[in-house]
Scaffold this motif. Structure first.
Motif, PDB file in Angstrom:
ATOM      1  N   SER A 146      33.457  51.161  21.850  1.00 12.85           N
ATOM      2  CA  SER A 146      32.601  52.346  21.943  1.00 12.85           C
ATOM      3  C   SER A 146      31.496  52.166  22.978  1.00 12.85           C
ATOM      4  O   SER A 146      31.062  53.140  23.585  1.00 12.85           O
ATOM      5  CB  SER A 146      31.993  52.685  20.584  1.00 12.85           C
ATOM      6  N   ASP A 147      31.047  50.919  23.200  1.00 19.48           N
ATOM      7  CA  ASP A 147      29.974  50.689  24.168  1.00 19.48           C
ATOM      8  C   ASP A 147      30.150  49.399  24.969  1.00 19.48           C
ATOM      9  O   ASP A 147      29.202  48.848  25.494  1.00 19.48           O
ATOM     10  CB  ASP A 147      28.618  50.692  23.466  1.00 19.48           C
ATOM     11  N   PHE A 148      31.383  48.912  25.059  1.00 13.27           N
ATOM     12  CA  PHE A 148      31.654  47.697  25.828  1.00 13.27           C
ATOM     13  C   PHE A 148      33.081  47.734  26.356  1.00 13.27           C
ATOM     14  O   PHE A 148      33.907  48.533  25.924  1.00 13.27           O
ATOM     15  CB  PHE A 148      31.465  46.440  24.968  1.00 13.27           C
ATOM     16  N   LEU A 149      33.343  46.843  27.310  1.00 13.93           N
ATOM     17  CA  LEU A 149      34.718  46.631  27.780  1.00 13.93           C
ATOM     18  C   LEU A 149      34.928  45.136  27.944  1.00 13.93           C
ATOM     19  O   LEU A 149      33.978  44.377  28.115  1.00 13.93           O
ATOM     20  CB  LEU A 149      34.988  47.374  29.091  1.00 13.93           C
ATOM     21  N   GLU A 150      36.176  44.734  27.853  1.00 17.30           N
ATOM     22  CA  GLU A 150      36.554  43.350  28.084  1.00 17.30           C
ATOM     23  C   GLU A 150      37.333  43.291  29.383  1.00 17.30           C
ATOM     24  O   GLU A 150      38.337  43.989  29.538  1.00 17.30           O
ATOM     25  CB  GLU A 150      37.406  42.803  26.932  1.00 17.30           C
ATOM     26  N   LEU A 151      36.874  42.463  30.300  1.00 15.25           N
ATOM     27  CA  LEU A 151      37.496  42.324  31.605  1.00 15.25           C
ATOM     28  C   LEU A 151      38.096  40.934  31.731  1.00 15.25           C
ATOM     29  O   LEU A 151      37.387  39.929  31.599  1.00 15.25           O
ATOM     30  CB  LEU A 151      36.464  42.538  32.718  1.00 15.25           C
ATOM     31  N   ALA A 152      39.405  40.881  31.972  1.00 22.12           N
ATOM     32  CA  ALA A 152      40.075  39.609  32.267  1.00 22.12           C
ATOM     33  C   ALA A 152      39.904  39.368  33.760  1.00 22.12           C
ATOM     34  O   ALA A 152      40.421  40.119  34.582  1.00 22.12           O
ATOM     35  CB  ALA A 152      41.541  39.678  31.891  1.00 22.12           C
ATOM     36  N   VAL A 153      39.132  38.339  34.110  1.00 20.68           N
ATOM     37  CA  VAL A 153      38.839  38.050  35.509  1.00 20.68           C
ATOM     38  C   VAL A 153      40.007  37.291  36.130  1.00 20.68           C
ATOM     39  O   VAL A 153      40.469  36.287  35.591  1.00 20.68           O
ATOM     40  CB  VAL A 153      37.520  37.241  35.630  1.00 20.68           C
ATOM     41  N   VAL A 154      40.458  37.821  37.269  1.00 15.73           N
ATOM     42  CA  VAL A 154      41.606  37.265  37.977  1.00 15.73           C
ATOM     43  C   VAL A 154      41.247  37.227  39.463  1.00 15.73           C
ATOM     44  O   VAL A 154      40.623  38.161  39.965  1.00 15.73           O
ATOM     45  CB  VAL A 154      42.863  38.153  37.767  1.00 15.73           C
ATOM     46  N   PRO A 155      41.613  36.178  40.191  1.00 17.83           N
ATOM     47  CA  PRO A 155      41.376  36.180  41.636  1.00 17.83           C
ATOM     48  C   PRO A 155      41.988  37.428  42.274  1.00 17.83           C
ATOM     49  O   PRO A 155      43.073  37.870  41.877  1.00 17.83           O
ATOM     50  CB  PRO A 155      42.062  34.903  42.124  1.00 17.83           C
ATOM     51  N   SER A 156      41.306  37.970  43.265  1.00 12.63           N
ATOM     52  CA  SER A 156      41.717  39.255  43.850  1.00 12.63           C
ATOM     53  C   SER A 156      43.078  39.225  44.534  1.00 12.63           C
ATOM     54  O   SER A 156      43.704  40.254  44.694  1.00 12.63           O
ATOM     55  CB  SER A 156      40.666  39.746  44.842  1.00 12.63           C
ATOM     56  N   ASP A 157      43.554  38.047  44.879  1.00 15.41           N
ATOM     57  CA  ASP A 157      44.857  37.968  45.560  1.00 15.41           C
ATOM     58  C   ASP A 157      46.003  37.621  44.612  1.00 15.41           C
ATOM     59  O   ASP A 157      47.111  37.345  45.058  1.00 15.41           O
ATOM     60  CB  ASP A 157      44.790  36.941  46.695  1.00 15.41           C
ATOM     61  N   GLN A 158      45.737  37.632  43.283  1.00 14.86           N
ATOM     62  CA  GLN A 158      46.772  37.254  42.323  1.00 14.86           C
ATOM     63  C   GLN A 158      46.981  38.353  41.299  1.00 14.86           C
ATOM     64  O   GLN A 158      46.054  39.085  40.952  1.00 14.86           O
ATOM     65  CB  GLN A 158      46.375  35.954  41.616  1.00 14.86           C
ATOM     66  N   PRO A 159      48.208  38.464  40.772  1.00  8.78           N
ATOM     67  CA  PRO A 159      48.476  39.475  39.742  1.00  8.78           C
ATOM     68  C   PRO A 159      47.897  39.052  38.396  1.00  8.78           C
ATOM     69  O   PRO A 159      47.591  37.874  38.174  1.00  8.78           O
ATOM     70  CB  PRO A 159      50.003  39.531  39.696  1.00  8.78           C
ATOM     71  N   ARG A 160      47.780  40.004  37.494  1.00  9.75           N
ATOM     72  CA  ARG A 160      47.255  39.729  36.153  1.00  9.75           C
ATOM     73  C   ARG A 160      48.346  39.050  35.327  1.00  9.75           C
ATOM     74  O   ARG A 160      49.309  39.673  34.902  1.00  9.75           O
ATOM     75  CB  ARG A 160      46.806  41.046  35.515  1.00  9.75           C
ATOM     76  N   ARG A 161      48.234  37.752  35.176  1.00  8.33           N
ATOM     77  CA  ARG A 161      49.096  36.942  34.322  1.00  8.33           C
ATOM     78  C   ARG A 161      48.156  36.058  33.514  1.00  8.33           C
ATOM     79  O   ARG A 161      47.083  35.689  33.989  1.00  8.33           O
ATOM     80  CB  ARG A 161      50.041  36.045  35.132  1.00  8.33           C
ATOM     81  N   SER A 162      48.563  35.678  32.325  1.00 10.87           N
ATOM     82  CA  SER A 162      47.679  34.858  31.490  1.00 10.87           C
ATOM     83  C   SER A 162      47.300  33.554  32.188  1.00 10.87           C
ATOM     84  O   SER A 162      46.184  33.055  32.022  1.00 10.87           O
ATOM     85  CB  SER A 162      48.320  34.575  30.131  1.00 10.87           C
ATOM     86  N   THR A 163      48.192  33.011  33.019  1.00 13.37           N
ATOM     87  CA  THR A 163      47.897  31.761  33.725  1.00 13.37           C
ATOM     88  C   THR A 163      46.884  31.970  34.869  1.00 13.37           C
ATOM     89  O   THR A 163      46.269  31.006  35.313  1.00 13.37           O
ATOM     90  CB  THR A 163      49.182  31.142  34.304  1.00 13.37           C
ATOM     91  N   ASN A 164      46.736  33.223  35.332  1.00 18.66           N
ATOM     92  CA  ASN A 164      45.800  33.509  36.425  1.00 18.66           C
ATOM     93  C   ASN A 164      44.407  33.921  35.959  1.00 18.66           C
ATOM     94  O   ASN A 164      43.499  34.026  36.764  1.00 18.66           O
ATOM     95  CB  ASN A 164      46.356  34.624  37.327  1.00 18.66           C
ATOM     96  N   VAL A 165      44.252  34.161  34.661  1.00 22.50           N
ATOM     97  CA  VAL A 165      42.959  34.601  34.129  1.00 22.50           C
ATOM     98  C   VAL A 165      41.990  33.427  34.143  1.00 22.50           C
ATOM     99  O   VAL A 165      42.249  32.382  33.548  1.00 22.50           O
ATOM    100  CB  VAL A 165      43.106  35.174  32.699  1.00 22.50           C
TER     101      VAL A 165
END
Length: 187
Positions: A146-165
């Motif tokens: 309701s008042d927050f978000l969770e951001l998985a930080v990933v390098p900008s040149d890599q896709p969102r994979r659990s190993t890249n977080v």
């Protein structure tokens, strides 16, 4: 005759006074109407215009206005899109003097827009209010409360994979100044 000139002068004075009274009434009515117009009303009438939004320390956004939500706008940029939260906008350049009255439509709040972006799993760059634009966080939004978000930080040149977080940040939505999407590389 002397009286003709006197009467013409009096009529001219009355006409001028009536004109001033009408101008004053029009000015008062315009001020009263402006009182009911919000920034969002002004922005709705600017759809399709190129605007520059100053976010203070969070940087500047330039693009074509494409959407106005409840407290946020979307600009189309050369390399993607940018969602800006209006409460963090310091100044706007490029607007004309027109405004639209609300059309009675349901306007989505910023958390609704963030949930839509999270469902899309889009890579985003988040600029926080009070932080330099260079310190923006890159990743994907995993969840929105309701008042927050969770951001998985990933390098900008890599896709969102659990190993890249590289980390997960919880950001209060009140601190989010802008989200930028990617099309052809990050600016």
């Amino acid at each position: 005759m002397r009286w003709d000139a006197l009467f013409r002068d009096m009529e001219a004075q009355l006409a001028a006074a009536a004109g001033l009274a009408a101008e004053s009434e029009i000015s008062d009515r315009v001020r009263m109407e402006l009182r009911g117009i919000s920034l969002q009303d002004r922005l709705r009438s600017q759809n399709g215009k190129e605007l520059l939004l100053d976010l203070g320390t969070a940087g500047v956004l330039r693009g074509i206005l494409r959407h106005v939500g409840e407290g946020w706008v979307v600009l189309e940029q050369d390399r993607g899109a940018a969602l800006a939260v209006l409460s963090h906008v310091v100044a706007i350049r490029g607007m004309d003097r027109f405004a639209s009255r609300p059309a009675g439509q349901v306007r989505l709040g910023v958390t609704s827009a963030l949930r839509s972006i999270a469902r899309d799993r889009s890579a985003v760059l988040i600029r926080s209010a009070g932080a330099a634009a260079e310190s923006a966080l890159h990743g994907t939004i995993d969840r929105v409360g309701s008042d927050f978000l969770e951001l998985a930080v990933v390098p900008s040149d890599q896709p969102r994979r659990s190993t890249n977080v590289t980390g997960v940040y919880v950001l209060p939505t009140a601190t989010v100044a802008a989200l930028l999407s990617q099309q052809n590389g990050w600016p």
